[in-house]
Design a protein around this motif. Structure first.
Motif, PDB file in Angstrom:
ATOM      1  N   LYS A  33     -35.705  -0.583  39.005  1.00 45.64           N
ATOM      2  CA  LYS A  33     -35.593   0.132  37.736  1.00 45.64           C
ATOM      3  C   LYS A  33     -36.310   1.487  37.815  1.00 45.64           C
ATOM      4  N   ILE A  34     -37.503   1.498  38.406  1.00 44.28           N
ATOM      5  CA  ILE A  34     -38.248   2.751  38.562  1.00 44.28           C
ATOM      6  C   ILE A  34     -37.499   3.698  39.500  1.00 44.28           C
ATOM      7  N   GLY A  35     -36.936   3.165  40.586  1.00 43.99           N
ATOM      8  CA  GLY A  35     -36.168   3.987  41.519  1.00 43.99           C
ATOM      9  C   GLY A  35     -34.940   4.610  40.872  1.00 43.99           C
ATOM     10  N   SER A  36     -34.288   3.859  39.990  1.00 45.35           N
ATOM     11  CA  SER A  36     -33.111   4.397  39.300  1.00 45.35           C
ATOM     12  C   SER A  36     -33.502   5.527  38.348  1.00 45.35           C
ATOM     13  N   LYS A  37     -34.634   5.368  37.663  1.00 46.42           N
ATOM     14  CA  LYS A  37     -35.102   6.450  36.792  1.00 46.42           C
ATOM     15  C   LYS A  37     -35.475   7.678  37.603  1.00 46.42           C
ATOM     16  N   ALA A  38     -36.087   7.467  38.761  1.00 48.24           N
ATOM     17  CA  ALA A  38     -36.439   8.590  39.634  1.00 48.24           C
ATOM     18  C   ALA A  38     -35.179   9.295  40.122  1.00 48.24           C
ATOM     19  N   GLY A  64     -32.260   3.765  47.187  1.00 48.76           N
ATOM     20  CA  GLY A  64     -32.172   2.835  48.301  1.00 48.76           C
ATOM     21  C   GLY A  64     -32.638   1.444  47.913  1.00 48.76           C
ATOM     22  N   LYS A  65     -32.670   0.564  48.885  1.00 46.56           N
ATOM     23  CA  LYS A  65     -33.118  -0.802  48.669  1.00 46.56           C
ATOM     24  C   LYS A  65     -34.646  -0.844  48.616  1.00 46.56           C
ATOM     25  N   VAL A  76     -39.317   2.061  47.392  1.00 51.86           N
ATOM     26  CA  VAL A  76     -37.905   2.329  47.151  1.00 51.86           C
ATOM     27  C   VAL A  76     -37.691   3.827  47.371  1.00 51.86           C
ATOM     28  N   ARG A  77     -36.595   4.170  48.024  1.00 49.70           N
ATOM     29  CA  ARG A  77     -36.327   5.572  48.349  1.00 49.70           C
ATOM     30  C   ARG A  77     -35.275   6.146  47.422  1.00 49.70           C
ATOM     31  N   VAL A  78     -35.375   7.454  47.214  1.00 48.85           N
ATOM     32  CA  VAL A  78     -34.337   8.228  46.536  1.00 48.85           C
ATOM     33  C   VAL A  78     -33.876   9.261  47.553  1.00 48.85           C
ATOM     34  N   TYR A  79     -32.558   9.333  47.779  1.00 51.27           N
ATOM     35  CA  TYR A  79     -32.051  10.244  48.795  1.00 51.27           C
ATOM     36  C   TYR A  79     -30.669  10.752  48.402  1.00 51.27           C
ATOM     37  N   ASN A  80     -30.236  11.797  49.103  1.00 51.44           N
ATOM     38  CA  ASN A  80     -28.907  12.352  48.914  1.00 51.44           C
ATOM     39  C   ASN A  80     -28.120  12.100  50.190  1.00 51.44           C
ATOM     40  N   SER A  81     -26.956  11.469  50.061  1.00 51.58           N
ATOM     41  CA  SER A  81     -26.177  11.081  51.235  1.00 51.58           C
ATOM     42  C   SER A  81     -25.135  12.117  51.646  1.00 51.58           C
ATOM     43  N   SER A  82     -25.103  13.263  51.009  1.00 51.53           N
ATOM     44  CA  SER A  82     -24.119  14.270  51.411  1.00 51.53           C
ATOM     45  C   SER A  82     -24.539  14.885  52.748  1.00 51.53           C
ATOM     46  N   PRO A  83     -23.570  15.276  53.571  1.00 49.31           N
ATOM     47  CA  PRO A  83     -23.907  15.762  54.909  1.00 49.31           C
ATOM     48  C   PRO A  83     -24.656  17.092  54.931  1.00 49.31           C
ATOM     49  N   HIS A  84     -24.619  17.843  53.853  1.00 48.89           N
ATOM     50  CA  HIS A  84     -25.310  19.130  53.839  1.00 48.89           C
ATOM     51  C   HIS A  84     -26.557  19.118  52.949  1.00 48.89           C
ATOM     52  N   ALA A  85     -27.030  17.949  52.568  1.00 43.20           N
ATOM     53  CA  ALA A  85     -28.183  17.866  51.669  1.00 43.20           C
ATOM     54  C   ALA A  85     -29.445  18.442  52.310  1.00 43.20           C
ATOM     55  N   THR A 121     -45.121  13.167  37.007  1.00 43.21           N
ATOM     56  CA  THR A 121     -45.913  13.628  35.870  1.00 43.21           C
ATOM     57  C   THR A 121     -45.350  13.165  34.529  1.00 43.21           C
ATOM     58  N   SER A 122     -44.132  12.619  34.521  1.00 42.75           N
ATOM     59  CA  SER A 122     -43.513  12.223  33.254  1.00 42.75           C
ATOM     60  C   SER A 122     -44.126  10.953  32.668  1.00 42.75           C
ATOM     61  N   GLY A 123     -44.744  10.115  33.484  1.00 44.77           N
ATOM     62  CA  GLY A 123     -45.338   8.878  32.983  1.00 44.77           C
ATOM     63  C   GLY A 123     -44.358   7.728  32.873  1.00 44.77           C
ATOM     64  N   ASP A 124     -43.151   7.869  33.417  1.00 44.31           N
ATOM     65  CA  ASP A 124     -42.151   6.806  33.347  1.00 44.31           C
ATOM     66  C   ASP A 124     -42.556   5.572  34.150  1.00 44.31           C
ATOM     67  N   VAL A 125     -43.298   5.767  35.226  1.00 51.53           N
ATOM     68  CA  VAL A 125     -43.725   4.633  36.044  1.00 51.53           C
ATOM     69  C   VAL A 125     -44.637   3.718  35.231  1.00 51.53           C
ATOM     70  N   GLU A 126     -45.600   4.311  34.546  1.00 54.78           N
ATOM     71  CA  GLU A 126     -46.527   3.522  33.744  1.00 54.78           C
ATOM     72  C   GLU A 126     -45.815   2.844  32.571  1.00 54.78           C
ATOM     73  N   LYS A 127     -44.902   3.575  31.913  1.00 58.65           N
ATOM     74  CA  LYS A 127     -44.169   2.998  30.781  1.00 58.65           C
ATOM     75  C   LYS A 127     -43.342   1.796  31.212  1.00 58.65           C
ATOM     76  N   GLU A 128     -42.619   1.934  32.317  1.00 56.98           N
ATOM     77  CA  GLU A 128     -41.792   0.828  32.805  1.00 56.98           C
ATOM     78  C   GLU A 128     -42.653  -0.354  33.245  1.00 56.98           C
TER      79      GLU A 128
END
Length: 142
Positions: A33-38, A64-65, A76-85, A121-128
């Motif tokens: 859930k935190i990864g999706s918000k990120a 990611g997983k 949990v990772r957040v990434y861009n899968s496009s070839p030119h990212a 800095t948004s504080g979403d991690v603590e809220k969740e």
């Protein structure tokens, strides 16, 4: 880049530690859930920084997983899968159609780094986390 939780009280921190140790199958749900918000925050930041709308760059942001990191923490990772990212992120030399450098360097926009700093800095991690702990207490799992 790692995210630290700063807004939790001592009681909440103790509950979090107990929940992680006693219910190992519940913690990955929180991390997803935190990864999706990120991912949403980073994608929004990249749309504001990268104005060119050709290609699939803006649609390729992914979460990611959840896995166990080097020190035993959940990651949990957040990434861009496009070839030119990586070119948008880090910058690149301009080349002509034959692949020869033209001498111009395009600076990287760093949307992932800036988006993750904004999310941190948004504080979403603590809220969740607090919402997750409250749900566990209501369901009497803790």
């Amino acid at each position: 880049m790692s995210i630290q939780m700063k807004g939790l009280t001592d009681f909440q921190r103790d509950l979090y530690d107990i929940a992680i140790k006693e219910m190992p199958k519940e913690a990955p749900k929180l991390m997803r859930k935190i990864g999706s918000k990120a991912r949403k925050t980073v994608a929004k930041k990249s749309r504001s920084l990268v104005k060119k709308k050709t290609g699939m760059y803006h649609k390729k942001w992914k979460r990611g997983k959840v896995f166990v990191g080097y020190q035993g923490e959940l990651v949990v990772r957040v990434y861009n899968s496009s070839p030119h990212a990586h070119l948008v992120e880090d910058g690149h030399w301009m080349v002509d159609h034959e692949g020869n450098k033209t001498g111009d360097f395009v600076q990287g926009k760093k949307p992932l780094d800036k988006g993750m700093r904004e999310f941190e800095t948004s504080g979403d991690v603590e809220k969740e986390t607090v919402k997750w702990l409250d749900e566990l207490l209501k369901k009497k799992k803790l």
